[in-house]
Design an enzyme around this catalytic site. Structure first.
Site, PDB file in Angstrom:
ATOM      1  N   ASP A 131       0.889  -1.162   0.000  1.00 12.14           N
ATOM      2  CA  ASP A 131       0.000   0.000   0.000  1.00 12.14           C
ATOM      3  C   ASP A 131       0.924   1.208   0.000  1.00 12.14           C
ATOM      4  OD1 ASP A 131      -1.617   2.180   0.525  1.00 12.14           O
ATOM      5  OD2 ASP A 131      -2.913   1.119   1.938  1.00 12.14           O
ATOM      6  N   HIS A 132       1.044   1.873  -1.145  1.00 16.40           N
ATOM      7  CA  HIS A 132       2.086   2.892  -1.268  1.00 16.40           C
ATOM      8  C   HIS A 132       1.890   4.063  -0.305  1.00 16.40           C
ATOM      9  CE1 HIS A 132      -0.926   4.685  -4.026  1.00 16.40           C
ATOM     10  NE2 HIS A 132      -0.372   5.837  -3.706  1.00 16.40           N
ATOM     11  N   HIS A 134      -6.142   2.366   1.612  1.00 17.21           N
ATOM     12  CA  HIS A 134      -5.421   3.580   1.991  1.00 17.21           C
ATOM     13  C   HIS A 134      -5.976   4.238   3.255  1.00 17.21           C
ATOM     14  CE1 HIS A 134      -3.352   3.065  -1.658  1.00 17.21           C
ATOM     15  NE2 HIS A 134      -4.101   3.787  -2.448  1.00 17.21           N
TER      16      HIS A 134
END
Length: 488
Positions: free
Chosen positions: A177-178, A240
């Site tokens: 999950d960037h 996110h």
């Protein structure tokens, strides 16, 4: 001030989808910056895999053009050194061809770290992992990274995890999950657990509410076909926003180790107050953008971009979320995300409670509650709003001012992209910033009832004009509690 980088051991990074959009925009530029920083060892290789029939030279030409189009500045000697690392393998994961060629490219390198990065459609995660195992490409030093979305609901996510888990051990799987790799997200951990200042105040006694906003000005555009099968709830909230909520709300972990941190995040997910049909109707808002204007001029509606007359897919979600535990009882978390909104911004706002009693006269001015604002993008930084005396004579006049720490101004270095950090963490085998299987499935457990409720709800998403902050119902969601969205 030079940017310090921790060297990594020699590796072979195999990127499935090596000619795709993510490799084009994110992975190659991130790896170039790590090359420029001197973090990549001389013996490391990057093997790009896709269906296209290309030679090494043709792929290197493509990679050079891609980098030139995405990097603000390039050092020629770094570029040439970087491009020499590339090898290309044509492989069709659907038809099952090309695996022997990949095996040959990796042969004799069993002693170095072998990292597979699956930058492909989620429906290929299982087949590719199974084929990797079938062709004997897994070594003791192998890792595999998969991108979101992991499943479309809890059931499909469990199936994906089960398939990948039948091939790789959990400690070999990196679910990326960037957002967790962003510099400011890391500083949230530092603020909470490396300072004595905040943690004693980090509870319902002192915090009135929390806001988490991830807003985009872009629409779905060419991704409309994919997006219509996902929507903002799956695309942004399930991963996110819930991950950011976990980092804000979790208890202090025993250590900074991967499992200590992820154990505490899991407790938050399991403590999310379940939503029934009535609370979904009251506390969840879904919207869909219509035509309007942005900084670039007039823009189309979601339906126009999709090419359809009707769609139930949401491009905006606002939610009031509660955490049922002692620390956060009674403290609402307001989440908001959407496309075609007024500004591109990602931030976390910690709104503290008002002071219990003012010692100042009325003419001193209004005393506003303290705010801690953690900006993820753009202009990463941390800002604390406090009350001070306005300078000058003539009595006590109070006003609120920000104590502002911009990372760019404070450290005078380029802030690494999230993918730079996460790629190197994956090579090192550090899973702290990656999601564990039980985290993914706990998030879906909370999301699934919302999806099911919306699927049988005939009412379409509430429309909002592009370039605004979403449907008016999202404003009513927070204002009925006597609060307002933070907008600067």
């Amino acid at each position: 001030m030079p940017l310090r980088s921790t060297p990594v051991l020699p590796f072979d990074l195999v990127v499935f989808g090596g000619t795709g959009d993510l490799a084009h925009r994110k992975l190659l530029p991130a790896l170039y910056h790590r090359e420029e920083a001197g973090q990549i060892p001389a013996d490391a290789r990057i093997i790009s895999v896709s269906r296209r029939s290309l030679s090494d030279e043709q792929y290197i030409d493509w990679a050079r053009e891609s980098l030139l189009g995405h990097l603000k500045s390039i050092k020629e000697e770094v570029m040439e050194r970087f491009l020499k690392r590339f090898h290309y393998v044509s492989l069709n994961a659907v038809e099952g061809t090309g695996w022997d060629a990949l095996g040959e490219a990796l042969s004799g390198r069993e002693d170095v770290i072998r990292a597979f990065y699956l930058s492909v459609s989620p429906d290929l995660f299982g087949p590719i992992c199974s084929a990797i195992g079938k062709h004997g490409l897994i070594t003791e030093k192998t890792r595999v990274t998969i991108e979101k979305p992991i499943g479309k609901d809890g059931k499909s996510a469990s199936e994906v995890n089960e398939t990948i888990g039948s091939v790789f051990k959990e400690e070999q799987i990196f679910r990326i999950d960037h957002y967790l790799g962003k510099e400011t997200v890391q500083n949230l951990m530092a603020l909470r657990f490396a300072n004595v200042l905040f943690e004693p105040l980090w509870n319902s006694n002192n915090i009135d509410h929390v806001q988490i906003t991830v807003a985009e000005t872009l629409g779905v555009e060419s991704r409309a076909g994919y997006y219509d099968t996902a929507g903002a709830l799956r695309d942004m909230v399930q991963n996110h926003l819930l991950q950011l909520l976990c980092l804000v709300a979790m208890e202090p972990p025993e250590s900074s180790g991967a499992n200590s941190v992820r154990d505490e995040k899991l407790k938050v997910l399991n403590s999310l107050k379940a939503l029934d049909a009535q609370s979904i109707s009251r506390n969840m808002i879904r919207g869909q953008y219509r035509a309007g204007a942005s900084a670039g001029g007039a823009v189309s509606s979601y339906l126009d971009e999709l090419g359809e007359d009707r769609s139930q897919t949401e491009t905006f979600v606002a939610a009031k979320v509660e955490i049922a535990n002692w620390r956060w009882a009674g403290v609402p978390f307001y989440l908001r995300t959407g496309k075609r909104l007024a500004s591109r911004i990602s931030e976390i706002v910690i709104q503290f409670r008002e002071i219990p009693h003012s010692i100042f006269n009325a003419d001193a001015g209004v005393i506003k509650a303290n705010q801690l604002i953690i900006r993820l993008q753009p202009d990463e930084g941390v800002k604390m709003h406090v009350m001070i005396k306005d300078p000058g004579s003539g009595g006590m006049r109070l006003r609120q001012v920000p104590l502002d720490m911009s990372f760019a101004e404070t450290f005078e270095v380029r802030s690494p992209d999230a993918y730079e950090r996460l790629l190197m963490d994956m090579i090192r085998g550090d899973q702290t910033l990656f999601m564990r299987r039980d985290e993914v499935e706990a998030a879906w457990k909370w999301i699934d009832p919302i999806l099911k409720n919306w699927a049988k709800d005939p009412e379409p998403p509430k429309s909002y004009t592009s370039g605004t902050w979403g449907p008016s119902a999202s404003i009513a969601l927070i204002e009925r509690d006597g609060r307002t969205w933070h907008e600067e």
